[in-house]
Design a protein around this motif. Structure first.
Motif, PDB file in Angstrom:
ATOM      1  N   TRP A 158      71.765 -97.903 -19.272  1.00 42.26           N
ATOM      2  CA  TRP A 158      71.566 -97.300 -17.978  1.00 42.26           C
ATOM      3  C   TRP A 158      70.935 -95.501 -17.833  1.00 42.26           C
ATOM      4  O   TRP A 158      70.211 -95.393 -17.091  1.00 42.26           O
ATOM      5  CB  TRP A 158      72.773 -97.485 -16.884  1.00 42.26           C
ATOM      6  N   LEU A 159      71.903 -94.992 -18.316  1.00 41.59           N
ATOM      7  CA  LEU A 159      71.451 -93.497 -18.423  1.00 41.59           C
ATOM      8  C   LEU A 159      70.054 -93.552 -19.193  1.00 41.59           C
ATOM      9  O   LEU A 159      69.152 -92.509 -18.758  1.00 41.59           O
ATOM     10  CB  LEU A 159      72.467 -92.758 -19.418  1.00 41.59           C
ATOM     11  N   TYR A 160      69.752 -94.059 -20.250  1.00 39.76           N
ATOM     12  CA  TYR A 160      68.751 -93.810 -20.889  1.00 39.76           C
ATOM     13  C   TYR A 160      67.411 -94.605 -20.021  1.00 39.76           C
ATOM     14  O   TYR A 160      66.411 -93.782 -20.046  1.00 39.76           O
ATOM     15  CB  TYR A 160      68.420 -94.819 -22.269  1.00 39.76           C
ATOM     16  N   VAL A 161      67.303 -95.492 -19.319  1.00 35.09           N
ATOM     17  CA  VAL A 161      66.505 -96.198 -18.516  1.00 35.09           C
ATOM     18  C   VAL A 161      66.434 -95.110 -17.486  1.00 35.09           C
ATOM     19  O   VAL A 161      65.069 -94.970 -16.920  1.00 35.09           O
ATOM     20  CB  VAL A 161      66.820 -97.481 -17.941  1.00 35.09           C
ATOM     21  N   SER A 162      67.338 -94.473 -16.825  1.00 32.15           N
ATOM     22  CA  SER A 162      67.234 -93.664 -15.706  1.00 32.15           C
ATOM     23  C   SER A 162      66.392 -92.419 -16.302  1.00 32.15           C
ATOM     24  O   SER A 162      65.464 -91.788 -15.353  1.00 32.15           O
ATOM     25  CB  SER A 162      68.405 -93.008 -15.234  1.00 32.15           C
ATOM     26  N   VAL A 163      66.845 -91.692 -17.479  1.00 33.88           N
ATOM     27  CA  VAL A 163      66.226 -90.579 -17.886  1.00 33.88           C
ATOM     28  C   VAL A 163      64.939 -90.832 -18.324  1.00 33.88           C
ATOM     29  O   VAL A 163      64.013 -90.055 -17.807  1.00 33.88           O
ATOM     30  CB  VAL A 163      67.149 -89.989 -19.059  1.00 33.88           C
ATOM     31  N   THR A 164      64.465 -91.838 -18.948  1.00 31.62           N
ATOM     32  CA  THR A 164      63.141 -92.162 -19.612  1.00 31.62           C
ATOM     33  C   THR A 164      62.375 -92.376 -18.452  1.00 31.62           C
ATOM     34  O   THR A 164      61.134 -92.246 -18.383  1.00 31.62           O
ATOM     35  CB  THR A 164      63.175 -93.383 -20.585  1.00 31.62           C
ATOM     36  N   GLY A 165      62.767 -92.973 -17.250  1.00 30.49           N
ATOM     37  CA  GLY A 165      62.091 -93.352 -15.647  1.00 30.49           C
ATOM     38  C   GLY A 165      61.277 -91.865 -15.364  1.00 30.49           C
ATOM     39  O   GLY A 165      60.250 -91.907 -15.051  1.00 30.49           O
ATOM     40  N   VAL A 166      62.334 -90.828 -15.580  1.00 34.48           N
ATOM     41  CA  VAL A 166      61.868 -89.457 -15.072  1.00 34.48           C
ATOM     42  C   VAL A 166      60.668 -89.139 -16.052  1.00 34.48           C
ATOM     43  O   VAL A 166      59.686 -88.376 -15.729  1.00 34.48           O
ATOM     44  CB  VAL A 166      62.998 -88.398 -15.012  1.00 34.48           C
ATOM     45  N   VAL A 167      60.981 -89.100 -17.427  1.00 35.22           N
ATOM     46  CA  VAL A 167      59.969 -88.635 -18.349  1.00 35.22           C
ATOM     47  C   VAL A 167      58.792 -89.491 -18.356  1.00 35.22           C
ATOM     48  O   VAL A 167      57.664 -88.616 -18.592  1.00 35.22           O
ATOM     49  CB  VAL A 167      60.609 -88.916 -19.947  1.00 35.22           C
ATOM     50  N   ILE A 168      58.765 -90.879 -17.779  1.00 32.65           N
ATOM     51  CA  ILE A 168      57.358 -91.312 -17.952  1.00 32.65           C
ATOM     52  C   ILE A 168      56.731 -90.934 -16.590  1.00 32.65           C
ATOM     53  O   ILE A 168      55.491 -90.880 -16.532  1.00 32.65           O
ATOM     54  CB  ILE A 168      57.886 -92.842 -17.811  1.00 32.65           C
ATOM     55  N   PHE A 169      57.432 -90.634 -15.716  1.00 32.19           N
ATOM     56  CA  PHE A 169      56.805 -90.186 -14.384  1.00 32.19           C
ATOM     57  C   PHE A 169      55.789 -88.597 -14.850  1.00 32.19           C
ATOM     58  O   PHE A 169      54.778 -88.560 -14.213  1.00 32.19           O
ATOM     59  CB  PHE A 169      57.806 -89.654 -13.205  1.00 32.19           C
ATOM     60  N   PHE A 170      56.857 -88.012 -15.534  1.00 40.47           N
ATOM     61  CA  PHE A 170      56.041 -86.623 -16.088  1.00 40.47           C
ATOM     62  C   PHE A 170      55.140 -86.775 -16.900  1.00 40.47           C
ATOM     63  O   PHE A 170      53.928 -85.856 -16.696  1.00 40.47           O
ATOM     64  CB  PHE A 170      57.177 -85.556 -16.158  1.00 40.47           C
ATOM     65  N   MET A 171      55.188 -87.696 -17.849  1.00 39.74           N
ATOM     66  CA  MET A 171      53.997 -87.953 -18.699  1.00 39.74           C
ATOM     67  C   MET A 171      52.946 -88.418 -18.079  1.00 39.74           C
ATOM     68  O   MET A 171      51.678 -88.023 -18.500  1.00 39.74           O
ATOM     69  CB  MET A 171      54.530 -89.054 -19.640  1.00 39.74           C
ATOM     70  N   LEU A 172      52.882 -89.291 -17.157  1.00 41.58           N
ATOM     71  CA  LEU A 172      51.738 -90.070 -16.491  1.00 41.58           C
ATOM     72  C   LEU A 172      51.118 -88.814 -15.539  1.00 41.58           C
ATOM     73  O   LEU A 172      50.004 -88.816 -15.382  1.00 41.58           O
ATOM     74  CB  LEU A 172      52.283 -91.138 -15.430  1.00 41.58           C
ATOM     75  N   LYS A 173      51.942 -88.226 -14.894  1.00 43.97           N
ATOM     76  CA  LYS A 173      51.548 -87.148 -13.809  1.00 43.97           C
ATOM     77  C   LYS A 173      50.735 -85.990 -14.582  1.00 43.97           C
ATOM     78  O   LYS A 173      49.634 -85.368 -14.195  1.00 43.97           O
ATOM     79  CB  LYS A 173      52.568 -86.582 -12.951  1.00 43.97           C
ATOM     80  N   TYR A 174      51.279 -85.494 -15.772  1.00 40.51           N
ATOM     81  CA  TYR A 174      50.900 -84.224 -16.406  1.00 40.51           C
ATOM     82  C   TYR A 174      50.317 -84.258 -17.466  1.00 40.51           C
ATOM     83  O   TYR A 174      49.538 -83.254 -17.799  1.00 40.51           O
ATOM     84  CB  TYR A 174      52.064 -83.102 -16.329  1.00 40.51           C
ATOM     85  N   ILE A 175      50.124 -85.448 -18.140  1.00 40.63           N
ATOM     86  CA  ILE A 175      49.646 -85.556 -19.452  1.00 40.63           C
ATOM     87  C   ILE A 175      48.602 -86.612 -19.558  1.00 40.63           C
ATOM     88  O   ILE A 175      47.507 -86.633 -19.737  1.00 40.63           O
ATOM     89  CB  ILE A 175      50.563 -85.812 -20.516  1.00 40.63           C
ATOM     90  N   GLY A 176      48.915 -87.708 -18.800  1.00 45.23           N
ATOM     91  CA  GLY A 176      48.328 -89.107 -18.848  1.00 45.23           C
ATOM     92  C   GLY A 176      47.149 -89.090 -17.883  1.00 45.23           C
ATOM     93  O   GLY A 176      46.177 -89.940 -17.649  1.00 45.23           O
TER      94      GLY A 176
END
Length: 189
Positions: free
Chosen positions: A171-189
């Motif tokens: 659950w912790l991994y899914v929550s943390v990576t959800g935030v990481v994915i958002f930032f990667m899509l927003k600022y890199i992708g």
């Protein structure tokens, strides 16, 4: 206070539900949710209309995931300090923020459809590794979370601890990576 949590009166109803019936329901709900999300994201076209607030939902999703992360960590701290009632409150808040994430996520993907990551190079492989592990583990986290809650609310704390040792890190991994994915899509992708 005793070593056991005080189970709310409403939750005592779960003590009357057989474990077999509860886990069958949990699996059925989890599979239905997974199939619905696969259809929503990968098979259904985006809606033909949209609203001005829809583009802000990914940021809301990241905020809900961040809050879930905070509540999970606080819940772990509380259980280590044997503050059972505070642990239950933190885990309930983690559950609520995760549920709010899911509602917001469904609404966003109803309007938007699939989100593409267009950046090339090594970062693309990093992104897809994070995304694939996030998706795979999120499929398992729903039945694990529901099982952990069922076991705790039905008073089966020994099994709750065993299941939660798997539930918490996923659950912790899914929550943390959800935030990481958002930032990667927003600022890199």
């Amino acid at each position: 206070m005793s070593a056991r949590m005080n189970i709310p009166e409403q939750a005592k109803i779960l003590q009357q539900v057989s474990a077999k019936k509860a886990f069958t329901t949990i699996i059925a709900v989890s599979v239905a949710a997974l199939l619905f999300l696969i259809w929503l994201i990968y098979l259904k076209d985006g809606a033909t209309t949209s609203y001005s607030w829809v583009p802000y939902l990914p940021a809301c999703n990241a905020a809900f995931n961040f809050l879930s992360t905070v509540f999970l960590v606080l819940g772990l701290r509380e259980i280590k300090q044997r503050n059972f009632n505070r642990h239950m409150k933190m885990m309930t808040l983690a559950f609520i923020t995760s549920a709010l994430f899911l509602v917001s996520y469904v609404i966003y993907h109803h309007f938007q459809g699939d989100t593409k990551f267009l950046t090339e190079g090594i970062i693309r492989y990093v992104y897809f590794f994070i995304l694939v592990t996030h998706i795979l583990l999120s499929a398992f986290v729903v039945p694990l979370v529901l099982s952990s809650f069922y076991l705790a609310l039905s008073g089966n704390f020994q099994k709750h601890r065993k299941v939660s040792k798997w539930t918490f890190p996923i659950w912790l991994y899914v929550s943390v990576t959800g935030v990481v994915i958002f930032f990667m899509l927003k600022y890199i992708g």
